[in-house]
Motif scaffolding. Structure first.
Motif, PDB file in Angstrom:
ATOM      1  N   VAL A  76     -49.084  22.854 -24.186  1.00 44.65           N
ATOM      2  CA  VAL A  76     -50.388  23.471 -24.236  1.00 44.65           C
ATOM      3  C   VAL A  76     -51.313  22.686 -25.274  1.00 44.65           C
ATOM      4  O   VAL A  76     -52.351  22.405 -24.980  1.00 44.65           O
TER       5      VAL A  76
ATOM      6  N   HIS B  52     -51.381  31.155 -27.656  1.00 46.14           N
ATOM      7  CA  HIS B  52     -50.907  31.378 -26.333  1.00 46.14           C
ATOM      8  C   HIS B  52     -49.805  32.389 -25.842  1.00 46.14           C
ATOM      9  O   HIS B  52     -49.189  32.894 -27.065  1.00 46.14           O
TER      10      HIS B  52
ATOM     11  N   TYR C  48     -52.953  29.018 -20.191  1.00 46.91           N
ATOM     12  CA  TYR C  48     -52.056  29.159 -21.511  1.00 46.91           C
ATOM     13  C   TYR C  48     -52.070  30.327 -22.127  1.00 46.91           C
ATOM     14  O   TYR C  48     -50.995  30.998 -22.827  1.00 46.91           O
ATOM     15  N   ARG C  49     -53.122  31.250 -21.885  1.00 46.43           N
ATOM     16  CA  ARG C  49     -52.966  32.747 -22.651  1.00 46.43           C
ATOM     17  C   ARG C  49     -52.090  33.484 -22.005  1.00 46.43           C
ATOM     18  O   ARG C  49     -51.969  34.691 -22.501  1.00 46.43           O
TER      19      ARG C  49
ATOM     20  N   SER D  21     -45.376  25.781 -25.596  1.00 46.50           N
ATOM     21  CA  SER D  21     -46.361  25.671 -26.823  1.00 46.50           C
ATOM     22  C   SER D  21     -47.043  24.201 -26.959  1.00 46.50           C
ATOM     23  O   SER D  21     -48.212  24.180 -27.252  1.00 46.50           O
TER      24      SER D  21
END
Length: 481
Positions: free
Chosen positions: A47, A263, A304-305, A44
């Motif tokens: 990112v 994310h 990231y997603r 997290s």
RNA sequence: GGCACCGUCGCCAAGUGGUAAGGCCCGGGUCUGCAAAAUCCGUAUUCGGCGGUUCGAAUCCGCCCGGUGCCUCCA
């Protein structure tokens, strides 16, 4: 050229256009500090770190705010179990978290507000919601948000009130008018930290803190709000409702945060890593055995997603890859030393463009892969290097560092990083470096004597331990697989 | 049940209408005493399945199969 992000509120990729030209206010939902942080948290904040680095590299002035939730049910529960003061326990884990963030190489935010330091702002916010009739105090010490008052409710999470109705529930003792209403303020119970308020002693509900802290540190509206996708509902959904009710136009979600980024999860064996499932690795434990940049490289290899499946073997692979990058850089540095670097190579622009496109870090790594291969080929080519070649290598080293720097990678001197990487790998395999060095000396003598049988036997024995020998013009170097 | 998301080479992973990036593994070559490292060449006519739209689809639509997440605390 414009930066595009996938905006959860819009449900698609949109151009990021700052509210105030050249400036971005960014709020990342921080951790609830009741325990050590795990790899999911690492992803997290790595990112968000890349987001901030890239926006800044694009010339934007970013105010990065990342909060601590230090007043919360889980903290209170944990503290009571241990007979410790909840605020003190939270402060301790907040410190641990900060140490982890530093170890990961994450930039520090401009502000790191804590709930416990924003109680007056929270109370003021709730008062305003009551005034504007978005909230009500039934007289039991609680204050609830009236979900039906907010027409845009659920837009972020694409839910409508009727769908939610079915799963809603009311805990005993609550006095909600509608089961979907949620607590802004909770009346004090024994054994809980409590603050004074117009409704009696109590503490904030889960969502209101973020509203208060964003408004305090960024104001409304602000540009960008980020978090894990598990926060879309109910946390961010409710945060919008409160904030728009208190300081927005009371109708539109955009009058709070303009854009939202979420994310994916880190998983173990395809299941979400989480404290409640118990299937997590702490950042502390992982970094004891692995390199922080290795972990970053590993994590940033997936967009990231998307969800990310964590595994030790793949992490180790990423570390070997990182070693390759540093080895290449070391060669390029050596050969390019003293040369006037050439102009910026096209790959740097391509990499920035990839980040402009919703922070496509895997593509950046693909772009780097190609140029590192080229650089290696040039370094290892036979014959004396021309001034032009040396200038190219110097430029490669400079540009590669700049691009990698956007991901928080390749920040160390190659020799130092390679040593650290080797030490970590040796530790994991139980390899004794001094012993390896002794064997290498023995083998060098054997080779000098043309006793290749003995020389190869030594090499094979080391290989069996995972130690790989590399004979070069400057002698034999080694690394651990 | 409601709402989302995902399924691309043995493994990891980009690619959201124009004819499949990259990494690891694997096979072959160069280099090497032999290796390793590095590098070069090769390795998915094909993107879970079946239909449809289109001049053209991994990319859009429909159905099916498989997986995950959120709906309760969570990065």
């Amino acid at each position: 050229m414009a930066i595009h992000i996938h905006d959860t509120l819009a449900g698609k990729k949109v151009a990021l256009e700052p509210i105030a030209p050249g400036r971005i206010g960014f709020y990342a939902c921080g951790p609830t500090v009741y325990d050590m942080s795990h790899v999911g948290h690492a992803r997290s904040y790595i990112v968000w770190d890349v987001v901030v680095r890239h926006l800044r590299a694009r010339g934007l002035t970013v105010k990065y705010v990342r909060n601590f939730t230090d007043v919360d049910d889980k903290i209170i529960k944990r503290a009571n179990e241990r007979g410790e003061d909840p605020v003190a326990l939270a402060a301790r884990f907040a410190d641990e978290y900060l140490a982890d963030m530093d170890a990961l190489g994450n930039l520090r935010p401009e502000a790191a507000p804590r709930v416990s330091e924003h109680i007056p702002q929270i109370v003021t916010l709730i008062e305003r919601l009551v005034e504007r009739e978005f909230a009500y105090a039934p007289g039991n010490g609680d204050v609830y948000y009236a979900v039906r008052r907010f027409p845009d409710y659920g837009r972020l999470s694409r839910r409508n009130l009727d769908d939610l109705q079915a799963g809603a529930r009311v805990d005993p003792g609550e006095a909600k008018r509608d089961p979907l209403d949620f607590a802004l303020w909770k009346g004090a119970k024994p054994g809980e930290p409590a603050w004074d308020s117009p409704w009696g002693k109590g503490r904030p509900g889960w969502h209101i803190e973020c509203s208060a802290m964003t408004l305090e540190h960024l104001g409304a509206p602000f540009d960008l709000h980020g978090g894990g996708k598990d926060l879309v509902f109910p946390h961010h959904t409710n945060e919008i409702a409160q904030s728009v009710g208190a300081v927005g136009d009371g109708v539109h979600a955009e009058t709070f945060a303009r854009h939202w980024m979420h994310h994916g999860f880190v998983e173990i064996d395809d299941e979400k890593m989480s404290k409640s499932l118990g299937n997590f690795f702490t950042i502390r434990d992982v970094l004891a055995r692995h390199d922080a940049e290795g972990l970053r490289l590993f994590l940033l290899g997936t967009h990231y997603r998307n969800d990310f499946n964590f595994s030790d073997a793949l992490l180790a692979e990423a570390e070997r890859r990182l070693a390759y990058l540093y080895e290449t850089l070391e060669k390029a540095d050596r050969i390019g030393a003293g040369a006037e670097p050439a102009a910026e190579a096209p790959f740097a622009g391509e990499a920035r463009a990839a980040l402009d496109d919703d922070f496509n870090t895997p593509r950046v790594l693909g772009i780097l892969a190609d140029v590192f291969t080229e650089a290696n080929a040039l370094c290892d080519a036979k014959g004396k290097k021309s001034p032009a070649d040396r200038a190219r290598l110097a430029a490669f080293a400079r540009d590669a560092r700049a691009v990698a720097g956007l991901l928080g990678l390749l920040s160390r001197a190659p020799a130092e990083a390679l040593r650290a990487l080797r030490d970590r790998a040796a530790l994991r395999r139980g390899v004794d470096g001094a012993e390896v060095e002794r064997r290498i000396v023995e083998r060098a003598q054997a080779r000098k004597d043309k006793d290749f049988a003995r020389s190869d036997a030594i090499r094979d024995a080391l290989l069996a331990q995972g130690v790989v020998l590399m004979d070069g013009p400057q002698g034999t170097s080694w690394k651990v697989e």
